[in-house]
Write an enzyme that holds these catalytic residues in place. Structure first.
Site, short mmCIF file in Angstrom:
data_model
loop_
_atom_site.label_atom_id
_atom_site.label_comp_id
_atom_site.label_asym_id
_atom_site.label_seq_id
_atom_site.Cartn_x
_atom_site.Cartn_y
_atom_site.Cartn_z
N HIS A 162 76.58 26.83 37.37
CA HIS A 162 76.18 27.63 36.20
C HIS A 162 77.37 28.09 35.36
O HIS A 162 77.19 28.56 34.25
CB HIS A 162 75.37 28.85 36.65
CG HIS A 162 74.04 28.50 37.26
ND1 HIS A 162 72.86 28.75 36.62
CD2 HIS A 162 73.70 27.90 38.42
CE1 HIS A 162 71.84 28.34 37.38
NE2 HIS A 162 72.33 27.81 38.48
N ASP A 375 82.46 31.05 28.81
CA ASP A 375 81.14 31.34 29.36
C ASP A 375 80.46 30.01 29.68
O ASP A 375 80.52 29.08 28.86
CB ASP A 375 80.32 32.10 28.31
CG ASP A 375 79.26 32.99 28.94
OD1 ASP A 375 78.81 32.69 30.06
OD2 ASP A 375 78.87 33.99 28.30
C1 G6P Z 1 76.48 34.66 36.51
C2 G6P Z 1 76.50 33.68 37.66
C3 G6P Z 1 75.32 33.92 38.59
C4 G6P Z 1 75.25 35.38 38.98
C5 G6P Z 1 75.19 36.28 37.75
C6 G6P Z 1 75.19 37.78 38.08
O1 G6P Z 1 75.45 34.35 35.63
O2 G6P Z 1 76.51 32.35 37.21
O3 G6P Z 1 75.44 33.12 39.75
O4 G6P Z 1 74.14 35.63 39.80
O5 G6P Z 1 76.33 36.00 36.96
O6 G6P Z 1 76.26 38.13 38.90
P1 G6P Z 1 76.08 38.74 40.35
O7 G6P Z 1 77.46 38.73 40.93
O8 G6P Z 1 75.53 40.11 40.14
O9 G6P Z 1 75.13 37.86 41.12
#
Ligand code: G6P
Length: 477
Positions: A162, A375
Site C-alpha cells: 500500500h 504517499d
Molecule cells: C497506512 C498503511 C496501513 C496502515 C495505516 C494506518 O495507510 O499503509 O497499512 O494501517 O497507514 O496506520 P496504523 O499504523 O495505525 O495501522
C-alpha cells in the site's frame, strides 16, 4: 477450526475493540476502504481475515463477524514496541517514504519482525483450505509470502504493497534488503500503487538477487531446477466511491456542511487538509504556504480559512511526537499572528471523525489540499472527488502522491516549492466555476469508474491466472 478458500492477512483486523453500553468489550467494524472493498468478496468466498486486534496482549479465539471469519493474532506489548512501532514504523515506513524522516536500523526490531511475521504466516496457513488463495497486505508483513509458501506450497499467494517502494539507492540502505525481497517473492503476484513502485522493486530484485525481469514478470528459481513467474505490477487502489456519492446526497449531511461554513464565520473560501498526523503528508509545508499568503496580504482570515484535520497516529514513535510538537507550534504561531475575534486562520483538529462528518467537511471545502511529500496513493484525494457530486471544488494535489498518476485534472504541485504551492493555492481560490466543473467532472469519471471493488477484482483475477500457471509448472516438474 474452519478453513477458508480466501484468506486476507493484514496487520490489523477489520474491526476495533470497543466497550459497549454495559461496559462489556465488543467489536465494531473499522472504517477503512479495504474492509468495505473486500466485504462482498469475503462473504462470497466464506473468507477469513487474519490480523491484530489493535491492542497488546489481547487473546481471543477466532470468531465470526458480519460474514467474515476473523482470526486474531496476539501481539505482546514488546511485539508492539519492536515489530510495529520499531521495525514497521521507525525503519520501513521512513525508508520507503524516501527517508523524509531518518530510518533507524535496530537488530532487535528486525528479530521481532521476523518472529511476528512467522506468527501471521502460521495463523494464515492454519486458516487456509487446501489450494486456497491468500492475500497478504502491506509493509508490516513482507516476509509472510515466503514463509507461507514454504509451509503451504499448495496455496496461491498474493501481496499488495500500500505504500511506495523506494528507488534502489535508498532501498539498498536496508541491512535486511535481500531477505525482504525474498520474502515478497514468495507471492505469485506482488501489487504496487504506481508503475514507478513496481519498477523500483524489479530493479532492486535485479541488483540484489540477479533474477531475470521482463516487463512485469520476474523469474524466480524454486531451488529444484524449476522456476516460477512472479507478476509485479501496479494495481492502483481506490475507495468505495458510490458510498461517498450517497452520503454527499443526504440532506442532513448537506445541512451539516452549511452549518460548518457558518460556524467558521462564512469565509469566502475554505481550504481543507485531512491527514493522519504523519511527516509524509507535508502538513508543515502547507502551513508555511498558507501563512505566507496571509503575511503577504494576498488573503485575509475573514476571506479564507484553513481547516486542518490531523488524526492521531503512532503516538509513541519519536518522529511522530516531534512532528506533533512542530505542527502545533506552527498552528499556534499562525493563529496568534493572524486571528481576529471573529475569524481564525487555522482551525486545527487533532481528532478522527466518522465518515458522515468527513463528507460534510468535503462539501464545505472550496479547496482540498493534498500536499504529501511522498504517499503510496492518498485516498483522501479520491474521497474528496467522489463526494463532490455538485462538480464544484478544487483539488490541489502533490505529484508525490500515487493518486497523481490517475488524477491528472487536479491542480498539481511540488510541495517542496513553497512559491509554486502559494501560486497553486491562489489559482484554486480564484478558479472560475466553469473551470472547477470541467476539472471535477474529469476527476470524478476516474474515481467513479475505478473504484475499490474494481481494484480487488482485477488483483484477484491476475492472481488467479498467475497462481494457476505457477501451479501447473510445479505439477509438471
Ligand atoms: C497506512 C498503511 C496501513 C496502515 C495505516 C494506518 O495507510 O499503509 O497499512 O494501517 O497507514 O496506520 P496504523 O499504523 O495505525 O495501522
Amino acid at each position: 477450526m474452519t478453513q477458508a478458500e480466501l484468506v486476507v492477512v493484514a496487520n490489523r483486523l477489520p474491526v476495533d475493540r470497543v466497550i459497549d453500553a454495559d461496559g462489556e468489550p465488543t467489536w465494531r467494524r473499522s472504517p477503512g476502504g479495504l474492509v468495505t472493498a473486500l466485504e462482498p468478496v469475503m462473504r462470497r468466498a466464506d473468507g477469513a481475515w487474519v490480523g491484530w486486534p489493535g491492542q497488546s496482549d489481547i487473546e481471543v479465539e477466532p470468531f465470526e463477524f458480519e460474514g467474515t471469519y476473523l482470526v486474531p493474532v496476539t501481539l505482546s506489548a514488546e511485539d508492539v514496541e519492536l515489530y510495529y512501532e520499531g521495525m514497521s514504523n521507525d525503519t520501513i515506513w521512513p525508508l520507503y517514504h524516501d527517508v523524509i524522516a531518518e530510518p533507524r536500523y535496530r537488530r532487535v526490531w528486525w528479530d521481532s519482525y521476523v518472529k511476528v511475521n512467522r506468527r501471521f504466516a502460521e495463523a494464515a496457513a492454519a486458516a487456509a483450505a487446501p489450494g486456497a488463495t491468500v492475500w497478504v497486505q502491506d509493509y508490516q508483513l513482507q516476509l509472510v509470502p515466503k514463509m507461507l509458501r514454504e509451509a503451504r506450497p499448495d496455496l496461491i499467494i498474493g501481496y499488495f504493497h500500500h505504500i511506495p517502494f523506494p528507488a534502489y539507492g535508498l532501498y539498498s540502505q536496508l541491512p535486511w534488503r535481500r531477505q525482504m525481497l525474498e520474502g515478497l517473492l514468495g507471492a505469485d503476484v506482488i501489487g504496487f500503487q504506481r508503475v514507478a513502485d513496481a519498477g523500483n522493486f524489479a530493479r532492486a530484485v535485479r541488483r540484489q538477487l540477479r533474477y531475470g525481469t521482463k516487463a512485469t514478470g520476474i523469474t524466480v528459481p524454486n531451488g529444484d531446477g524449476t522456476t516460477r513467474n512472479v507478476l509485479a505490477r501496479a494495481f492502483p487502489i481506490s475507495i468505495d466511491s458510490a458510498s461517498y456519492v450517497e452520503l454527499a446526497r443526504r440532506p442532513e449531511i448537506r445541512a451539516r456542511a452549511a452549518e460548518i461554513r457558518s460556524d467558521l464565520g462564512n469565509p469566502r473560501k475554505i481550504l481543507l487538509g485531512v491527514d493522519r498526523l504523519d511527516y509524509t503528508k507535508g502538513i508543515r509545508h502547507r502551513l508555511k504556504a498558507y501563512s505566507e499568503l496571509l503575511e503577504d496580504g494576498a488573503i485575509s482570515v475573514e476571506d479564507v480559512t484553513l481547516v486542518q484535520v490531523a488524526s492521531p497516529s503512532r503516538e509513541r514513535v519519536e518522529a511522530y511526537v516531534q512532528l506533533r510538537d512542530e505542527i502545533e507550534l506552527s498552528v499556534g504561531r499562525v493563529n496568534g499572528d493572524f486571528d481576529t475575534m471573529g475569524h481564525t486562520a487555522v482551525r486545527y483538529l487533532h481528532q478522527a471523525f466518522p465518515r458522515e462528518e468527513m463528507v460534510a467537511l468535503f462539501l464545505a471545502a472550496d479547496v482540498m489540499l493534498v500536499t504529501a511529500l511522498r504517499d503510496g496513493m492518498n485516498l483522501v484525494a479520491k474521497e474528496y472527488v467522489a463526494a463532490r457530486a455538485d462538480n464544484r471544488g478544487v483539488l490541489v494535489l502533490s505529484e508525490f502522491a500515487g493518486a497523481a498518476d490517475e488524477l491528472s485534472s487536479a491542480v498539481r504541485i511540488n510541495p517542496h516549492d513553497i512559491d509554486g504551492m502559494k501560486e497553486a493555492i491562489m489559482r484554486a481560490i480564484e478558479m472560475p466555476a466553469a473551470e472547477q466543473g470541467r476539472r471535477m467532472r474529469a476527476l470524478r469519471r476516474k474515481v467513479l469508474e475505478n473504484d475499490v471493488a474494481r481494484w480487488s477484482e482485477s488483483f484477484l483475477a491476475a492472481l488467479g491466472s498467475a497462481g494457476t500457471a505457477n501451479r501447473a509448472i510445479r505439477a509438471d516438474a
